[in-house]
Design a protein around this motif. Sequence first.
Motif, PDB file in Angstrom:
ATOM      1  N   ALA A   1      28.329  -2.091 -26.898  1.00  0.00           N
ATOM      2  CA  ALA A   1      26.925  -2.439 -27.175  1.00  0.00           C
ATOM      3  C   ALA A   1      26.066  -1.187 -27.122  1.00  0.00           C
ATOM      4  O   ALA A   1      26.505  -0.123 -26.669  1.00  0.00           O
ATOM      5  CB  ALA A   1      26.431  -3.460 -26.159  1.00  0.00           C
ATOM      6  N   CYS A   2      24.853  -1.312 -27.612  1.00  0.00           N
ATOM      7  CA  CYS A   2      23.879  -0.218 -27.596  1.00  0.00           C
ATOM      8  C   CYS A   2      22.851  -0.461 -26.502  1.00  0.00           C
ATOM      9  O   CYS A   2      22.490  -1.609 -26.224  1.00  0.00           O
ATOM     10  CB  CYS A   2      23.172  -0.101 -28.943  1.00  0.00           C
ATOM     11  N   GLY A   3      22.402   0.606 -25.883  1.00  0.00           N
ATOM     12  CA  GLY A   3      21.409   0.492 -24.828  1.00  0.00           C
ATOM     13  C   GLY A   3      19.987   0.552 -25.358  1.00  0.00           C
ATOM     14  O   GLY A   3      19.746   0.451 -26.567  1.00  0.00           O
ATOM     15  N   ARG A   4      19.055   0.714 -24.435  1.00  0.00           N
ATOM     16  CA  ARG A   4      17.639   0.815 -24.790  1.00  0.00           C
ATOM     17  C   ARG A   4      17.095   2.137 -24.277  1.00  0.00           C
ATOM     18  O   ARG A   4      17.678   2.770 -23.384  1.00  0.00           O
ATOM     19  CB  ARG A   4      16.864  -0.354 -24.171  1.00  0.00           C
ATOM     20  N   ALA A   5      15.977   2.525 -24.822  1.00  0.00           N
ATOM     21  CA  ALA A   5      15.328   3.747 -24.358  1.00  0.00           C
ATOM     22  C   ALA A   5      14.845   3.556 -22.918  1.00  0.00           C
ATOM     23  O   ALA A   5      14.625   2.422 -22.481  1.00  0.00           O
ATOM     24  CB  ALA A   5      14.145   4.080 -25.272  1.00  0.00           C
ATOM     25  N   PRO A   6      14.683   4.646 -22.155  1.00  0.00           N
ATOM     26  CA  PRO A   6      14.190   4.518 -20.775  1.00  0.00           C
ATOM     27  C   PRO A   6      12.776   3.955 -20.736  1.00  0.00           C
ATOM     28  O   PRO A   6      11.990   4.131 -21.680  1.00  0.00           O
ATOM     29  CB  PRO A   6      14.219   5.960 -20.263  1.00  0.00           C
ATOM     30  N   ALA A   7      12.445   3.275 -19.648  1.00  0.00           N
ATOM     31  CA  ALA A   7      11.064   2.825 -19.435  1.00  0.00           C
ATOM     32  C   ALA A   7      10.207   4.039 -19.078  1.00  0.00           C
ATOM     33  O   ALA A   7      10.665   4.974 -18.421  1.00  0.00           O
ATOM     34  CB  ALA A   7      11.013   1.795 -18.323  1.00  0.00           C
ATOM     35  N   SER A   8       8.970   4.019 -19.493  1.00  0.00           N
ATOM     36  CA  SER A   8       8.063   5.109 -19.154  1.00  0.00           C
ATOM     37  C   SER A   8       7.549   4.927 -17.722  1.00  0.00           C
ATOM     38  O   SER A   8       7.562   3.823 -17.172  1.00  0.00           O
ATOM     39  CB  SER A   8       6.872   5.130 -20.115  1.00  0.00           C
ATOM     40  N   THR A   9       7.115   6.030 -17.140  1.00  0.00           N
ATOM     41  CA  THR A   9       6.522   5.960 -15.803  1.00  0.00           C
ATOM     42  C   THR A   9       5.332   5.019 -15.804  1.00  0.00           C
ATOM     43  O   THR A   9       5.121   4.250 -14.855  1.00  0.00           O
ATOM     44  CB  THR A   9       6.090   7.365 -15.343  1.00  0.00           C
ATOM     45  N   ARG A  10       4.551   5.033 -16.898  1.00  0.00           N
ATOM     46  CA  ARG A  10       3.379   4.152 -16.997  1.00  0.00           C
ATOM     47  C   ARG A  10       3.803   2.681 -16.963  1.00  0.00           C
ATOM     48  O   ARG A  10       3.180   1.872 -16.275  1.00  0.00           O
ATOM     49  CB  ARG A  10       2.610   4.446 -18.287  1.00  0.00           C
TER      50      ARG A  10
END
Length: 341
Positions: free
Chosen positions: A234-243
């Motif tokens: 499977a493919c992952g997701r981009a990291p969450a931002s600090t905001r």
Amino acid sequence: MHEQLEPAVSDVLTAGEPQVDRAVGDTALLLAGSGFPGEADRLVRTWRSVTERPAAALVPGPVHARAWAMLFEARGERPDWAGELLPLDLDAEEAAHRAYLSRPVPSLPTGLLGDTTAGKIVSGLAEHLEQGAEDPAKTALLRAEDLAREGEHDAALAALADWAALRPSMPAALACRHLAPLLVAGADPLGLGEEHATALAAELIAALRTRYAAKSASLDWPSLIDRVLELREACGRAPASTRDIEAAETRLGRELPPDYREFLRTTDGLPADVAFPRLLAAAELTAHGGVVPVSERGESMILLSPVASGWVVVQTDALLGTSTYRTFRELMEEHLRLLES
């Protein structure tokens, strides 16, 4: 419960591998034979995941082999972990078990005189000269089995109560073809009860995870998530931002666990897998009475639950029951172990 729990946990933490397998197998049969087959399956699946040993290691002898076979027949199914256990001729095993229960205790214990030729001759003569004493536990089981076979279930349960007072062996009871359905249905002659059954399984699972520390413990978060996604294809997701993470904590009214924050900084949630729910993005997090669901609602859910020391992670599953983890990383390491196995 401590009579079963403390020795089993000690064996899992410190004994040799054969004794670990014996402790897990006996406890799983105790759970299943007390009416809690789901807890037994959960324990065995964890054992297989962390030890990578075959299910055949849970069968130290013919009585255990019969117990598993009669248990599966009584349940009407073979769980996924049991595929390596060979099916048995149940009619032949029923007859063999009756012979086992009818056999008296030898007057002169086998091996007492050693393995010398003279010792074997004397032991053999003793077996011919004396029939030995009756084993009360086996006699009670045989009586209960005969009553169950005749459809006298109330009388069979009464006989099981007599057996339960005699330091009984659950494998020997489950190996009784006509008693096994009564045991699986919840007769619970040993009085284990749901609360103790859940605690017994949980303690042994925790001991297994402690003894067999996962290789994934040395992986950093990006490597851990990459490995999970590789095995899932499977493919992952981009990291969450600090905001996004700070906004979630403001919305929840408290800080998230540090390792869960690291997870979000690695990937902002994860797609669902066959037996694992979709993990939410930071922007989707909300609190419900202090508890924070971190997955989609469904038959399986993952929650962050506040405790005095911070947080624990709770995974609920309609089939497998509830599991508690000290950290979110521990949950993900267990998920990786299951994928690798």
